[in-house]
Structure formats: structure tokens, C-alpha cells
Write an enzyme that holds these catalytic residues in place. Sequence first.
Site, PDB file in Angstrom:
ATOM      1  N   HIS A  36      15.044  70.966 -63.491  1.00  0.00           N
ATOM      2  CA  HIS A  36      15.669  71.747 -64.570  1.00  0.00           C
ATOM      3  C   HIS A  36      15.107  73.161 -64.676  1.00  0.00           C
ATOM      4  CE1 HIS A  36      12.686  71.315 -67.912  1.00  0.00           C
ATOM      5  NE2 HIS A  36      12.428  70.132 -67.397  1.00  0.00           N
ATOM      6  N   ASP A  77       7.011  73.542 -66.415  1.00  0.00           N
ATOM      7  CA  ASP A  77       7.992  72.486 -66.708  1.00  0.00           C
ATOM      8  C   ASP A  77       9.325  73.177 -66.929  1.00  0.00           C
ATOM      9  OD1 ASP A  77       9.556  70.464 -67.714  1.00  0.00           O
ATOM     10  OD2 ASP A  77       8.387  70.125 -69.516  1.00  0.00           O
ATOM     11  N   GLU A  92      18.202  70.701 -69.653  1.00  0.00           N
ATOM     12  CA  GLU A  92      17.572  69.368 -69.634  1.00  0.00           C
ATOM     13  C   GLU A  92      16.799  69.100 -70.909  1.00  0.00           C
ATOM     14  OE1 GLU A  92      14.354  66.418 -69.032  1.00  0.00           O
ATOM     15  OE2 GLU A  92      14.120  68.534 -69.491  1.00  0.00           O
ATOM     16  N   GLU A  93      16.130  70.130 -71.414  1.00  0.00           N
ATOM     17  CA  GLU A  93      15.237  69.932 -72.561  1.00  0.00           C
ATOM     18  C   GLU A  93      15.984  69.541 -73.841  1.00  0.00           C
ATOM     19  OE1 GLU A  93      12.107  69.760 -72.478  1.00  0.00           O
ATOM     20  OE2 GLU A  93      11.341  70.970 -70.830  1.00  0.00           O
ATOM     21  N   ASP A 110      10.694  66.509 -61.654  1.00  0.00           N
ATOM     22  CA  ASP A 110      10.229  67.048 -62.934  1.00  0.00           C
ATOM     23  C   ASP A 110       8.705  66.993 -62.949  1.00  0.00           C
ATOM     24  OD1 ASP A 110      10.218  67.995 -65.622  1.00  0.00           O
ATOM     25  OD2 ASP A 110      12.055  66.900 -66.054  1.00  0.00           O
ATOM     26  N   HIS A 113       4.437  71.449 -72.303  1.00  0.00           N
ATOM     27  CA  HIS A 113       5.097  72.150 -73.416  1.00  0.00           C
ATOM     28  C   HIS A 113       4.136  73.086 -74.156  1.00  0.00           C
ATOM     29  CE1 HIS A 113       9.007  69.614 -73.753  1.00  0.00           C
ATOM     30  NE2 HIS A 113       8.705  69.941 -72.510  1.00  0.00           N
TER      31      HIS A 113
HETATM   32 ZN   LIG Z   1      10.774  68.872 -67.764  1.00  0.00          ZN
END
Ligand SMILES: [Zn+2]
Length: 352
Positions: free
Chosen positions: A67, A177, A209-210, A232, A316
Site C-alpha cells: 500500500h 508502512d 489500505e489504511e 506489508d 504508525h
Molecule cells: Zn501497512
Amino acid sequence: MELKELLKELTDVSGASGHEYEAAKVAVKHFEPFSDEVSIDKLGSAIALKHGDQVGEERKKILLAAHLDEIGLMVTKIEDGGFLRITSVGGVDITILPGQAVTVLGKEQLKGVIGAKPPHLQAPDESGKPIQMDDLYVDTGRTKDELTDIVEIGTLVRIESEFTELSNGFISAMAMDDRSGVAVLVEALCRLKERKHEWDVYAIATAQEEVSGLGAITTAFRLQPDVAIAIDVTFGDGPGMPERRVSPLGKGPSIGLGPNFHPKITQKLRDLASEYEIPHQVEADPYPGGTDAYSLQVSRAGIPAGLVSIPLRNMHSTVETLKLEDVKRCAELLSIFISRLDSKFQEDLKCF
Ligand SMILES: [Zn+2]
């Protein structure tokens, strides 16, 4: 291009969920030298196609998805005094926000900082409580009037971070990410230049995606691949991390095991990693969801799917940290997997 430079370029560009276009342009630029066709679809996913050397009408396809979107912030209100109230786009960890430098992506880009009430001024019932988004504001130094033509509700705010090279091949940056997964796509395509493969390869840097899995849902529906693999990040090791839930950095990509992943795909990934002596690890993932692998698996009448993850610390946050070697090994494993796809493997997918 060296992997480190590629990761820097990919993580430097903003692209919160639903606003991936600039990041998609960077992804396409890097896909292009190793692909037969590249495009950006109307929802913001970047797509590369590299033909395999199969002949005939009915072409077999594998889809790789990593992603493109990142977590971010969005303006919800411009207060008197010019302070911007914000909300999160995707799962932002609020505890990392106070004190961060940001860029407000308005009609003009503005530097800002995220502020909150100092501890000295907190009422007794406020101190010690977890910070909430409502406690925070972005200060650009400008007044409300000065912001009127530049910022509006919905304007994105990017959290700033510095791409930092640590010792021993560790790299830290915002948006690893899953831009590191996008780097795996580029590296895998590059390696496939040197490796013969029968099947056509679609490498997709997926949008959103998130927040919804949108890019994986829509591209899998359109392309109808025979096999799909998501790339991922997964939780890396570190102090206080539950040992059973982490994949240590430096021990290679982590192959997902569980109902979301077709057992023949996971087995083949494990067998090939062993055959080619690629360090790797496995990860039990009994509940489907959380990555593009689920969106791919449930497309149309179902697509045999797999997941390969790069171990990552501080997920994150603005200091998402990984080891370069794991990214390279992930790309190597996928390129070998693709080069070994044939009609027998496709038949095998039906025998349990
Ligand atoms: Zn991810």
C-alpha cells in the site's frame, strides 16, 4: 538505484489515504524501467505490468500489492487566533503527536507545530490522563485571517520526520508502512529482469489500505489475478513488546500463516526461502484482516492469497524503523516465487 535512496524518495513524498497521487507518481517513476506498462488508476493506485514469457491467449497473472497510502492528519476547524484543530486519517497514535513539526498542505505549504496545554497549567483532573486529539492544535504562526485563502476544512497536515540512517543497516522514517513494501515491488521487478518467469506480474502500489483496502479491492476486481500476495510491515522486536507477537528485525521477511493465506502459497514461499537459503520467519495470523491480503482474497469468487511482511519497529509513528537487509530478502523471495510459478502450481492450489 540503491535501496536506501529508493526508500528515501518513497518516504519523503506525502500521500495520506485518499490523497496518494504525488506518491503514485514517484512509484510509477521507479516501476517504469522494469515494466512493460505503468499507469495510475482513477482512485490513486500505481500499477505496473511486466509480461511473462508464456504464450497463448489465456495468460496467468500474479498480483503483488503494497500500500501506497500513509497515515496523516486533516484540518477540522480554524479557530480564532489561527489555531488549527485536527483529526487523524488512518490510525495515528495520538501519544506521538504533541511537539511534532508538521507541514500544512494548503494552497501554500506552511510549516507548523503541534501544541497542547503545558503540564503546569493542567487542572488536577487533567494531569496523567491520556492525551486526546481535542487537546491538540497546529500552530503555524498565522492569524485566522491570514489562513483564510490558504487552509480550509479538509486540508491535509503531514507529520514531518527525518529519514535517518542508524547503525548496522537500520533506517528510520515516517511512512515506512508501507512504502518499504512499495520498494519491495520495485526491487522484485528489477530482479525479474534477470530471472525468467512465465506469468504476467502486476505490481500495485495500492491506495487507501489504511482506511478501507480500496486499492486492493478495486485492482484485484479489475485484473482478476490467479494468485495474489500482499507485502506489508509487521511488528518488530523491541523492549516491552510481547515476544510471541513480534518478528525480530534482521531475521528476514515474515510469512503469514492462517486462514487469510492459501496454504500452498505459504508452503511454497517457505520451501523456496529454505531452498535459496533466504533467512525468513513465520507469523501466526489467525484472524483475517488488517492488510491488503484480505481484500485480495475475497475479490470476486476468491483469489488464493499470501502475505509477506517486513519487520518494523515503532509502527504508525514518525520513526518507523526497519533493516535494509529484510527489504532485500523480501524482494528476492518474491522474485524467486514468481519465477517458479507454472501450471502445475496452479493445479496444486486446488488440492488440499
Ligand atoms: Zn501497512
